[in-house]
Write a protein that holds these residues in place. Structure first.
Motif, PDB file in Angstrom:
ATOM      1  N   LEU A   1       0.923  -1.357  -0.009  1.00 58.38           N
ATOM      2  CA  LEU A   1       0.079   0.196   0.243  1.00 58.38           C
ATOM      3  C   LEU A   1       0.713   1.366   0.087  1.00 58.38           C
ATOM      4  O   LEU A   1       0.711   2.249  -0.488  1.00 58.38           O
ATOM      5  N   GLY A   2       1.793   1.344   0.577  1.00 54.85           N
ATOM      6  CA  GLY A   2       2.882   2.431   0.623  1.00 54.85           C
ATOM      7  C   GLY A   2       3.295   2.909  -0.654  1.00 54.85           C
ATOM      8  O   GLY A   2       3.129   4.116  -1.126  1.00 54.85           O
ATOM      9  N   PHE A   3       3.585   1.815  -1.337  1.00 55.28           N
ATOM     10  CA  PHE A   3       4.194   2.118  -2.675  1.00 55.28           C
ATOM     11  C   PHE A   3       3.044   2.515  -3.654  1.00 55.28           C
ATOM     12  O   PHE A   3       3.140   3.590  -4.440  1.00 55.28           O
ATOM     13  N   LYS A   4       1.753   2.054  -3.636  1.00 57.24           N
ATOM     14  CA  LYS A   4       0.834   2.140  -4.407  1.00 57.24           C
ATOM     15  C   LYS A   4       0.032   3.773  -3.974  1.00 57.24           C
ATOM     16  O   LYS A   4      -0.176   4.432  -4.756  1.00 57.24           O
ATOM     17  N   ASN A   5       0.367   4.111  -2.752  1.00 56.28           N
ATOM     18  CA  ASN A   5      -0.175   5.378  -2.353  1.00 56.28           C
ATOM     19  C   ASN A   5       0.936   6.456  -2.368  1.00 56.28           C
ATOM     20  O   ASN A   5       0.598   7.452  -2.094  1.00 56.28           O
ATOM     21  N   PHE A   6       1.897   6.145  -2.709  1.00 58.17           N
ATOM     22  CA  PHE A   6       3.271   6.961  -2.800  1.00 58.17           C
ATOM     23  C   PHE A   6       3.078   8.244  -3.405  1.00 58.17           C
ATOM     24  O   PHE A   6       3.029   9.723  -2.937  1.00 58.17           O
ATOM     25  N   TYR A   7       2.521   8.305  -4.565  1.00 58.15           N
ATOM     26  CA  TYR A   7       2.130   9.454  -5.403  1.00 58.15           C
ATOM     27  C   TYR A   7       1.127  10.074  -4.903  1.00 58.15           C
ATOM     28  O   TYR A   7       0.857  11.742  -5.076  1.00 58.15           O
ATOM     29  N   LYS A   8       0.199   9.696  -4.054  1.00 54.97           N
ATOM     30  CA  LYS A   8      -1.139  10.345  -3.533  1.00 54.97           C
ATOM     31  C   LYS A   8      -0.309  11.440  -2.410  1.00 54.97           C
ATOM     32  O   LYS A   8      -0.877  12.634  -2.395  1.00 54.97           O
ATOM     33  N   PHE A   9       0.657  10.983  -1.768  1.00 55.76           N
ATOM     34  CA  PHE A   9       1.327  11.927  -0.914  1.00 55.76           C
ATOM     35  C   PHE A   9       2.216  12.924  -1.210  1.00 55.76           C
ATOM     36  O   PHE A   9       2.752  13.476  -0.362  1.00 55.76           O
ATOM     37  N   HIS A  10       2.943  12.284  -2.380  1.00 57.40           N
ATOM     38  CA  HIS A  10       4.172  13.258  -2.794  1.00 57.40           C
ATOM     39  C   HIS A  10       3.798  13.628  -4.108  1.00 57.40           C
ATOM     40  O   HIS A  10       4.693  14.086  -4.848  1.00 57.40           O
ATOM     41  N   HIS A  11       2.595  14.007  -4.430  1.00 58.97           N
ATOM     42  CA  HIS A  11       2.117  14.427  -5.964  1.00 58.97           C
ATOM     43  C   HIS A  11       2.999  15.626  -6.104  1.00 58.97           C
ATOM     44  O   HIS A  11       2.804  16.689  -5.301  1.00 58.97           O
ATOM     45  N   GLY A  12       3.595  15.818  -7.324  1.00 58.86           N
ATOM     46  CA  GLY A  12       3.963  16.968  -7.947  1.00 58.86           C
ATOM     47  C   GLY A  12       5.451  17.168  -7.333  1.00 58.86           C
ATOM     48  O   GLY A  12       5.881  18.435  -7.534  1.00 58.86           O
ATOM     49  N   LYS A  13       6.063  16.578  -6.409  1.00 59.74           N
ATOM     50  CA  LYS A  13       7.187  16.737  -6.111  1.00 59.74           C
ATOM     51  C   LYS A  13       8.507  16.319  -6.612  1.00 59.74           C
ATOM     52  O   LYS A  13       9.530  16.423  -6.462  1.00 59.74           O
ATOM     53  N   GLY A  14       8.193  15.311  -7.878  1.00 62.82           N
ATOM     54  CA  GLY A  14       9.230  14.913  -8.861  1.00 62.82           C
ATOM     55  C   GLY A  14       9.756  13.833  -8.047  1.00 62.82           C
ATOM     56  O   GLY A  14      11.104  13.342  -8.452  1.00 62.82           O
ATOM     57  N   ILE A  15       9.428  12.962  -7.031  1.00 59.89           N
ATOM     58  CA  ILE A  15      10.219  12.199  -6.362  1.00 59.89           C
ATOM     59  C   ILE A  15       9.636  10.643  -6.953  1.00 59.89           C
ATOM     60  O   ILE A  15       8.352  10.454  -7.104  1.00 59.89           O
ATOM     61  N   LYS A  16      10.518   9.786  -7.321  1.00 57.04           N
ATOM     62  CA  LYS A  16      10.129   8.544  -7.740  1.00 57.04           C
ATOM     63  C   LYS A  16       9.660   7.618  -6.683  1.00 57.04           C
ATOM     64  O   LYS A  16      10.045   7.615  -5.481  1.00 57.04           O
ATOM     65  N   ALA A  17       8.517   6.973  -6.673  1.00 61.57           N
ATOM     66  CA  ALA A  17       7.911   6.025  -5.771  1.00 61.57           C
ATOM     67  C   ALA A  17       9.014   5.020  -5.277  1.00 61.57           C
ATOM     68  O   ALA A  17       9.788   4.666  -6.036  1.00 61.57           O
ATOM     69  N   ASN A  18       8.957   4.989  -3.846  1.00 59.46           N
ATOM     70  CA  ASN A  18       9.716   3.963  -3.025  1.00 59.46           C
ATOM     71  C   ASN A  18       9.154   3.326  -1.916  1.00 59.46           C
ATOM     72  O   ASN A  18       7.965   3.921  -1.565  1.00 59.46           O
ATOM     73  N   CYS A  19       9.589   2.362  -1.377  1.00 57.79           N
ATOM     74  CA  CYS A  19       9.247   1.917  -0.011  1.00 57.79           C
ATOM     75  C   CYS A  19      10.455   1.071   0.378  1.00 57.79           C
ATOM     76  O   CYS A  19      11.354   0.671  -0.260  1.00 57.79           O
ATOM     77  N   SER A  20      10.093   0.471   1.508  1.00 58.92           N
ATOM     78  CA  SER A  20      11.261  -0.234   2.485  1.00 58.92           C
ATOM     79  C   SER A  20      11.417  -1.459   1.492  1.00 58.92           C
ATOM     80  O   SER A  20      12.642  -2.053   1.459  1.00 58.92           O
ATOM     81  N   HIS A  21      10.209  -2.072   1.063  1.00 58.21           N
ATOM     82  CA  HIS A  21      10.361  -3.319   0.635  1.00 58.21           C
ATOM     83  C   HIS A  21      11.271  -3.247  -0.869  1.00 58.21           C
ATOM     84  O   HIS A  21      12.177  -4.182  -1.038  1.00 58.21           O
ATOM     85  N   LEU A  22      11.083  -2.055  -1.682  1.00 61.33           N
ATOM     86  CA  LEU A  22      11.785  -2.000  -2.887  1.00 61.33           C
ATOM     87  C   LEU A  22      13.317  -1.941  -2.506  1.00 61.33           C
ATOM     88  O   LEU A  22      14.156  -2.061  -3.273  1.00 61.33           O
ATOM     89  N   GLU A  23      13.299  -0.879  -1.618  1.00 54.67           N
ATOM     90  CA  GLU A  23      15.012  -0.698  -1.164  1.00 54.67           C
ATOM     91  C   GLU A  23      15.372  -1.843  -0.711  1.00 54.67           C
ATOM     92  O   GLU A  23      16.918  -1.938  -0.873  1.00 54.67           O
ATOM     93  N   ALA A  24      14.831  -2.635   0.092  1.00 53.02           N
ATOM     94  CA  ALA A  24      15.386  -4.025   0.531  1.00 53.02           C
ATOM     95  C   ALA A  24      15.848  -4.736  -0.668  1.00 53.02           C
ATOM     96  O   ALA A  24      17.121  -5.372  -0.440  1.00 53.02           O
ATOM     97  N   VAL A  25      15.087  -4.867  -1.684  1.00 55.22           N
ATOM     98  CA  VAL A  25      15.780  -5.512  -2.960  1.00 55.22           C
ATOM     99  C   VAL A  25      16.858  -4.896  -3.453  1.00 55.22           C
ATOM    100  O   VAL A  25      17.764  -5.768  -3.804  1.00 55.22           O
TER     101      VAL A  25
END
Length: 80
Positions: free
Chosen positions: A48-72
Motif C-alpha cells: 500500500l505504501g508504494f501504491k499510495n506514494f504519489y498520492k502523498f508526494h504528488h508534484g514533488k518529482g520524487i520516484k515512488a519507493n518503499c522499504s520493500h523496494l529498497e530492501a531488494v
C-alpha cells in the motif's frame, strides 16, 4: 529517501526476508506482519505504501519507493 526507510530495508535484508523468485521478481516479507509478503520488481512493489506514494508526494518529482523496494536494492548490492 528517509533514513527510516533505509533502516527498515536493511533490517529486512539482515533478517533474510528477501527471496529472489525470478530474474526480476522478489518476495519480501512484511516487517510488521510475518504472515504478509509483497511481490517486488526492480522498480515496483504491491504494498500500500508504494501504491499510495504519489498520492502523498504528488508534484514533488520524487520516484515512488518503499522499504520493500529498497530492501531488494540492498539485497542485490550485497549479492554482487
Amino acid at each position: 529517501m528517509s533514513a527510516g526507510t533505509i533502516k527498515k530495508a536493511q533490517k529486512l535484508v539482515d533478517e533474510g526476508n528477501v527471496v529472489q523468485v525470478d530474474d526480476d521478481l522478489f518476495q519480501v516479507r512484511s516487517s510488521s506482519d510475518p504472515q504478509k509478503s509483497y511481490m517486488v520488481t526492480h522498480d515496483s512493489c504491491d504494498c500500500l505504501g508504494f501504491k499510495n506514494f504519489y498520492k502523498f508526494h504528488h508534484g514533488k518529482g520524487i520516484k515512488a519507493n518503499c522499504s520493500h523496494l529498497e530492501a531488494v536494492r540492498l539485497y542485490l548490492k550485497a549479492k554482487f
